[in-house]
Design an enzyme around this catalytic site. Structure first.
Site, PDB file in Angstrom:
ATOM      1  N   HIS A  76     -10.844  -5.381   8.503  1.00 51.16           N
ATOM      2  CA  HIS A  76     -11.361  -5.139   7.253  1.00 51.16           C
ATOM      3  C   HIS A  76     -12.231  -4.034   7.500  1.00 51.16           C
ATOM      4  O   HIS A  76     -12.625  -3.136   6.346  1.00 51.16           O
ATOM      5  CB  HIS A  76     -11.790  -6.095   6.665  1.00 51.16           C
ATOM      6  CG  HIS A  76     -11.421  -7.109   6.130  1.00 51.16           C
ATOM      7  ND1 HIS A  76      -9.950  -7.440   6.466  1.00 51.16           N
ATOM      8  CD2 HIS A  76     -10.613  -7.674   4.460  1.00 51.16           C
ATOM      9  CE1 HIS A  76      -9.803  -8.479   5.527  1.00 51.16           C
ATOM     10  NE2 HIS A  76      -9.464  -8.269   4.263  1.00 51.16           N
ATOM     11  N   GLU A 126       0.933  -0.994   0.107  1.00 50.68           N
ATOM     12  CA  GLU A 126       0.212   0.283  -0.392  1.00 50.68           C
ATOM     13  C   GLU A 126       0.809   1.446   0.132  1.00 50.68           C
ATOM     14  O   GLU A 126       0.178   1.918  -0.920  1.00 50.68           O
ATOM     15  CB  GLU A 126      -1.133   0.109   1.185  1.00 50.68           C
ATOM     16  CG  GLU A 126      -2.037  -0.780   0.915  1.00 50.68           C
ATOM     17  CD  GLU A 126      -1.967  -2.839   1.515  1.00 50.68           C
ATOM     18  OE1 GLU A 126      -0.226  -2.553   1.591  1.00 50.68           O
ATOM     19  OE2 GLU A 126      -2.375  -3.475   0.878  1.00 50.68           O
TER      20      GLU A 126
END
Ligand SMILES: Cc1ncc(C[n+]2csc(CCOP(=O)(O)OP(=O)(O)O)c2C)c(N)n1
Lengths: 325, 367
Positions: free
Chosen positions: A129, A60
């Site tokens: 998540h 990321e």
């Protein structure tokens, strides 16, 4: 006009903007061949090819950081972080590098980058998540924070985000991807930042929400209606920039206010809203301002997530408490 | 002056170490590093892992379990390495596909059931069990494992840390930072990379332009090994040697086990969108469980009867795992407020009272 789910509205905005502006490139984990784990980018690879719809390695920080470099060469990156929880691996890049680039170069190197990420609970995801982290990002100035709650807004706000000269964190409510749908105008249009949306008019208590909490507030308004209480519901749409005047006006409609969000209470964005109203609308207040938020716990495993994510019942309770106050 | 760089990319992948071929025949001249009884022990865990996957998959489809990641196809990489670890002194640090390794290391299977049911009790690790819980945030477990290995070394303990991760995870910055520190402090860490070809839909070729991920190890100052990850014997052999080296103060090893995810990434994935069915068929022929069974059959240790018998016993073991999980009380809203801090903060106590509509001054257990 066409009836679309939120995910379809997002996909249509991406496609429209990639057609309109050939500088736009989409990149992230699994966005190409697969079309994204939620299919937000489904089909884009076929239209625009692998050099504009890029499957990246699983990293990321370099997805976000390389976007700044790409932007300096004249491209307009729209990056996807697969889940907001993993954006923290890119936190420094997004919050310090992208968000600060304009400032530290005295305007010479702005970062026209959109960071898309889904977040939010009650969809039985694995750990990390579902967390709502908007306030963590909101404290980093230079970064705009856009959180649509309807399908037409998702399209219009995403188009505005990609065109905005500043970096934008565009947060998509996971449980709304297919649950939220609505009439979406055809073709090109934008929804301006910093202009809240009135979801429902009312006179007794104002409910303030954004993203996935807007349907919760709207449901609470229905329940309150059945109890003879008229709730005024607004959707902030963007936290940065914040529609300060719109918020004050919404409060002045009723003199009472409950802010609803999914992030934990402490230092959540609700605190910012409440502080602002206290500073700017103190003399219109009829009751203490209230927040309905998740408790200061960790986003749990799915077995107890319904007890973590605030539901309409809690909003109703808080609203009735402000009316008794 | 024109100079030639001294360090050139390695373009050709090395041949992974292999002891058993697909028919389960031992390589000529090779000695089996696991005797028949230990091979059977490993096979039992491998077969349990696959049966547990199948049961969980159908329960997930019935809405009775949450999203989970199957291990099917990776059983030899998991158990070949785990067999080299000593539950009494070594630590296992998993990603999320290492179920049978955790069980052998003493982690109770009902906790895995609870975790997949979304029950907060699923995270508990019994005292003395040297494992960390599943790690969903990719590569985040690698720095922890370095700390474990380093800590044991600083305290002159003989344990090693075995940490599992995927080819996708190897692209995260945490991988680099972990290998780098482990090399510098000579931490007894086995970096066990399960290269299963995919990170969801992203193929290995998009994770690195290099040939083998294991070839990065020398740059960190320690050895790397490439092994056939569907070969229980080979994985065991290279891991046992790496463990031995680490115990003797020889520092970390990066082991790349070449295996294959035979099926979906998780219950939420649709691999038909990106997997070539021919590739999948090729890997099915390399099934790690069949390979061990064929090997054992040659020794007279495996037969159809034994297979049938084991399957029956394993189904009963799976039933038992779910049965034991079902004895836990269902999750409660109050679970949210426990174990956040050592002692509950005033804010959390107030929130708990309001959310749960408990009377003020009520029982604010910290549990
Ligand atoms: C930091 C982080 N980014 C993204 C994800 C989403 N995600 C979950 S699994 C996965 C692929 C993992 O691939 P790999 O490491 O090769 O392991 P495998 O699942 O193949 O065993 C991705 C991208 C995540 N869990 N964590």
């Amino acid at each position: 006009m066409a009836e679309m789910t939120m995910i379809e509205a997002i996909r249509s905005a991406l496609r429209l903007e990639m057609e309109r502006d050939e500088r736009v490139i989409v990149m992230g984990e699994d966005v190409g061949q697969l079309g994204g784990v939620f299919r937000a980018t489904d089909g884009l690879r076929q239209f625009f090819g692998p050099s504009r719809v890029v499957d990246t390695p699983l990293a990321e920080s370099v997805i976000a950081g390389s976007a700044l470099g790409l932007a300096l060469t004249g491209l307009v990156p729209v990056i996807e972080i697969q889940f907001l929880g993993f954006a923290q691996n890119a936190y420094h890049q997004i919050c310090q590098q992208l968000a600060r680039s304009r400032y530290r170069t005295r305007g010479a190197q702005p970062a026209q980058i959109t960071v898309r990420a889904p977040f939010g609970g009650n969809v039985r995801t694995p750990e990390f998540h579902s967390d709502s982290m908007e306030s963590q990002f909101a404290q980093n100035t230079g970064l705009k924070i856009v959180m649509p709650a309807s399908a037409p807004d998702a399209k219009g706000l995403l188009l505005q985000s990609i065109r905005d000269p500043d970096p934008v964190l565009f947060l998509e409510p996971l449980r709304g991807y297919r649950m939220i749908s609505g009439e979406v105008p055809d073709g090109d249009y934008t929804v301006p930042f910093g202009a809240l949306r009135t979801v429902r008019e009312g006179s007794d208590v104002t409910l303030v929400a954004w993203s996935g909490s807007v349907p919760v507030a709207a449901e609470a308004a229905e329940l309150l209606d059945a109890k003879g209480v008229s709730a005024h519901v607004v959707d902030l749409r963007t936290l940065v920039p914040l529609d300060e005047a719109g918020l004050v006006a919404a409060l002045e409609r009723t003199g009472r206010c409950v802010v609803v969000h999914e992030a934990p209470a402490t230092a959540g964005f609700g605190a910012e809203v409440v502080a602002l109203l206290q500073e700017q609308a103190f003399y219109s207040l009829e009751a203490p301002l209230r927040r309905v938020a998740a408790p200061d716990s960790h986003y749990p495993l799915p077995g107890v997530e319904r007890d973590f994510v605030p539901g309409a019942g809690l909003v109703v309770r808080a609203a009735l408490e402000t009316l008794e106050a | 002056m024109r100079v030639e760089p001294q360090f050139l990319p390695s373009t050709e992948a090395v041949e992974p170490i292999r002891l058993l071929d697909e028919a389960g025949r031992l390589a000529p001249g090779a000695e089996a590093p696991l005797d028949p009884s230990r091979t059977l022990e490993a096979l039992r865990f491998m077969m349990f892992g696959r049966a547990f996957d199948a049961r969980c998959w159908s329960m997930q489809r019935q809405g009775r379990l949450g999203t989970f990641a199957p291990i099917t196809g990776q059983e030899a990489a998991i158990m070949g390495s785990a067999m080299a670890a000593d539950p009494a002194r070594d630590w296992l640090v998993p990603q999320y596909r290492e179920l049978p390794a955790l069980l052998r290391h003493g982690y109770p299977v009902e906790r895995v059931v609870l975790y997949r049911q979304g029950h907060p009790a699923g995270g508990f690790v019994p005292p003395g069990v040297r494992v960390m819980p599943y790690q969903v945030s990719l590569a985040a477990q690698l720095p922890h494992a370095v700390g474990i290995g380093w800590g044991m070394k600083l305290q002159a303990q003989s344990g090693v840390a075995m940490v599992y991760f995927g080819d996708g995870a190897s692209s995260e910055g945490d991988f680099h930072e972990s290998c780098n520190l482990a090399g510098i402090v000579d931490a007894p860490v086995i970096f066990l990379l399960q290269n299963n070809g995919w990170a969801i839909s992203t193929p290995r070729s998009i994770q690195t332009a290099g040939s083998d991920i294991a070839s990065r190890a020398p740059a960190y100052g320690f050895p790397g090994v490439s092994v056939d990850g569907n070969d229980l014997m080979a994985v065991y052999l290279v891991t046992a040697q790496a463990v031995e080296r680490a115990r003797q103060g020889g520092g970390p090893t990066l082991i790349e086990a070449h295996t294959y995810r035979m099926g979906a990434h998780t219950t939420a994935d649709d691999p038909s969108r990106y997997v070539d069915p021919e590739t999948e068929k090729g890997w099915a022929r390399r099934d790690p469980i069949l390979r061990v069974q064929r090997y054992l059959a040659q020794l007279g240790e495996w037969s159809e009867d034994r297979d049938a018998q084991w399957r029956k016993e394993i189904e009963a073991d799976v039933d038992d795992a779910f049965e034991r999980a079902s004895r836990f009380p269902p999750p409660r809203a109050s679970d949210l407020y426990e174990h956040v801090f050592d002692e509950v903060t005033p804010a959390l106590a107030r929130q708990r009272r309001w959310h749960l509509q408990e009377a003020a001054g009520g029982d604010e257990e910290t549990g």
